[in-house]
Design a protein around this motif. Structure first.
Motif, PDB file in Angstrom:
ATOM      1  N   VAL A 108      74.070-113.208  -1.640  1.00  0.00           N
ATOM      2  CA  VAL A 108      74.373-113.535  -0.238  1.00  0.00           C
ATOM      3  C   VAL A 108      73.459-114.679   0.204  1.00  0.00           C
ATOM      4  N   MET A 109      74.053-115.728   0.758  1.00  0.00           N
ATOM      5  CA  MET A 109      73.258-116.898   1.164  1.00  0.00           C
ATOM      6  C   MET A 109      72.686-116.625   2.551  1.00  0.00           C
ATOM      7  N   THR A 110      71.579-115.905   2.535  1.00  0.00           N
ATOM      8  CA  THR A 110      71.022-115.336   3.763  1.00  0.00           C
ATOM      9  C   THR A 110      70.479-116.394   4.723  1.00  0.00           C
ATOM     10  N   GLN A 111      70.200-117.593   4.228  1.00  0.00           N
ATOM     11  CA  GLN A 111      69.602-118.629   5.074  1.00  0.00           C
ATOM     12  C   GLN A 111      70.571-119.164   6.125  1.00  0.00           C
ATOM     13  N   TYR A 112      71.845-118.832   5.994  1.00  0.00           N
ATOM     14  CA  TYR A 112      72.839-119.399   6.908  1.00  0.00           C
ATOM     15  C   TYR A 112      72.785-118.832   8.335  1.00  0.00           C
ATOM     16  N   TYR A 113      72.359-117.605   8.472  1.00  0.00           N
ATOM     17  CA  TYR A 113      72.439-116.980   9.799  1.00  0.00           C
ATOM     18  C   TYR A 113      71.105-116.353  10.201  1.00  0.00           C
ATOM     19  N   PRO A 114      70.078-117.156  10.449  1.00  0.00           N
ATOM     20  CA  PRO A 114      68.776-116.577  10.800  1.00  0.00           C
ATOM     21  C   PRO A 114      68.886-115.706  12.052  1.00  0.00           C
ATOM     22  N   GLY A 115      68.212-114.579  12.022  1.00  0.00           N
ATOM     23  CA  GLY A 115      68.192-113.693  13.193  1.00  0.00           C
ATOM     24  C   GLY A 115      69.402-112.780  13.303  1.00  0.00           C
ATOM     25  N   ALA A 116      70.369-112.977  12.433  1.00  0.00           N
ATOM     26  CA  ALA A 116      71.588-112.168  12.544  1.00  0.00           C
ATOM     27  C   ALA A 116      71.545-110.993  11.574  1.00  0.00           C
ATOM     28  N   VAL A 117      72.568-110.156  11.667  1.00  0.00           N
ATOM     29  CA  VAL A 117      72.684-109.021  10.750  1.00  0.00           C
ATOM     30  C   VAL A 117      74.106-108.961  10.198  1.00  0.00           C
ATOM     31  N   ILE A 118      74.212-108.581   8.951  1.00  0.00           N
ATOM     32  CA  ILE A 118      75.519-108.281   8.349  1.00  0.00           C
ATOM     33  C   ILE A 118      75.467-106.809   7.957  1.00  0.00           C
ATOM     34  N   ASP A 119      76.371-106.022   8.513  1.00  0.00           N
ATOM     35  CA  ASP A 119      76.409-104.597   8.193  1.00  0.00           C
ATOM     36  C   ASP A 119      77.514-104.311   7.195  1.00  0.00           C
ATOM     37  N   VAL A 120      77.138-103.649   6.123  1.00  0.00           N
ATOM     38  CA  VAL A 120      78.125-103.246   5.117  1.00  0.00           C
ATOM     39  C   VAL A 120      78.177-101.720   5.115  1.00  0.00           C
ATOM     40  N   PHE A 121      79.354-101.186   5.340  1.00  0.00           N
ATOM     41  CA  PHE A 121      79.529 -99.731   5.294  1.00  0.00           C
ATOM     42  C   PHE A 121      80.414 -99.383   4.112  1.00  0.00           C
ATOM     43  N   ALA A 122      79.931 -98.477   3.279  1.00  0.00           N
ATOM     44  CA  ALA A 122      80.744 -98.030   2.149  1.00  0.00           C
ATOM     45  C   ALA A 122      80.982 -96.540   2.306  1.00  0.00           C
ATOM     46  N   GLU A 123      82.221 -96.180   2.526  1.00  0.00           N
ATOM     47  CA  GLU A 123      82.575 -94.781   2.764  1.00  0.00           C
ATOM     48  C   GLU A 123      83.338 -94.241   1.554  1.00  0.00           C
TER      49      GLU A 123
END
Ligand code: ADP
Length: 297
Positions: free
Chosen positions: A111-126
């Motif tokens: 994941v290219m994490t540098q693109y969205y500083p301060g943000a969050v990506i939530d992944v839910f696996a059910e």
């Protein structure tokens, strides 16, 4: 729980479910199954049924949790109480907390994490139906859900387990093999073969470990192909579209235009008109979700 079988592999080299030792269970995937998520994927692998949903990138609350230079990727694995034979207690457990942690880390290199500083990506696996290999199934679904959300990634992540029964290495353990086998080694890797998750239950010799890793690599390559086909059937083949698939580098992203940057990235990853329209709608939904989240906190 069923009793321990006398043998796991017959004289013809076939396992209890009819597979050869180096064969994975049949896998089916469907992307974009949830309209409120930014990205989603439903995956069936043998008798496992898993749903992955991705929300974000969106602003992270509380703000003190924000990472100033990158996006925070949160991964939550959950087994539904009805997913196993005997109902399991709903809510987090030590097992689900551990799986969530290591599975989230399995995506860190891509994941290219540098693109969205301060943000969050939530992944839910059910996990809706569990039948051995749910953490690997969840990772395979989550990769596609992340791609479906247009999250910039250097490549796909695929996961599979290898184990040992009757003294032999077997790929992608089924339930009896998982329950009664001599070893279980779930592995996740990038499409370049970089291992991003490796756990082990039981015992393997160093030689078996080496051979097992070769075996699991082949399994992961087959899964990458299934994931790639799912992406192509949903978004088309970028290679064939040629010019439109421009490569972006982090330096080219203007820092002051985060909103525009996000949409640009999504278009760049999997370019088609339909996904653009969907993303616009989904962004609105995301804002509502954020409101809901704030209320919960
Ligand atoms: P994985 O599903 O990743 O292989 P485990 O090796 O911990 O993870 O579990 C193997 C299988 O055992 C699961 O897929 C599920 O079918 C079953 N299982 C796991 N935890 C429970 C539980 N708490 N209650 C009943 N069955 C469970």
């Amino acid at each position: 729980m069923s009793d321990k079988p006398e043998r796991f592999i017959d004289d013809e080299g076939l396992r209890l479910d009819g597979r050869r030792v180096d064969e994975i269970r049949p896998m089916k995937v469907e992307m974009g199954v949830l309209s409120r998520a930014d990205g989603s994927c439903y995956l069936e692998w043998g008798n496992n049924k898993v749903l992955a949903a991705v929300y974000g990138p969106r602003e992270l609350h509380p703000r003190r949790m924000q990472k100033p230079n990158e996006v925070l990727v949160r991964y939550k694995y959950n087994m539904a109480s009805f997913s196993v034979e005997d109902r399991i207690r709903p809510g987090p457990s030590r097992r689900s907390t551990e799986i969530s942690k290591v599975s989230g880390e399995a995506f860190e290199p891509v994941v290219m994490t540098q693109y969205y500083p301060g943000a969050v990506i939530d992944v839910f696996a059910e996990v809706l139906q569990a039948d051995a290999g749910t953490r690997t199934a969840a990772i395979n679904a989550a990769t596609l859900a992340l791609a479906d959300a247009g999250i910039p990634m250097k490549g796909l992540v695929s996961a599979c387990a290898v184990g040992k029964v009757d003294g032999q290495l077997v790929l992608d353990l089924n339930k009896p093999e998982d329950n009664y086998g001599q070893a279980d080694l779930p592995v996740a890797m990038t499409q370049d073969g970089e291992i991003t998750l490796l756990q082990m239950d039981g015992h393997l010799t160093p030689e078996e470990l080496e051979e097992g890793l070769e075996m699991v690599k082949k399994g992961c390559q087959q899964i990458i192909e299934i994931q790639r086909e799912a992406l192509i059937s949903r978004y088309g083949n970028e290679d064939e579209e040629g010019e439109e698939a421009e490569e972006d580098s982090p330096e080219e992203v203007p820092e002051s235009e985060e909103g525009e940057e996000e949409e640009g990235e999504r278009d760049g990853s999997f370019d088609n008109e339909e996904s653009e329209a969907e993303n616009l709608d989904e962004n609105e939904v995301t804002k509502e979700d954020e409101g809901e989240e704030d209320e919960r906190q």
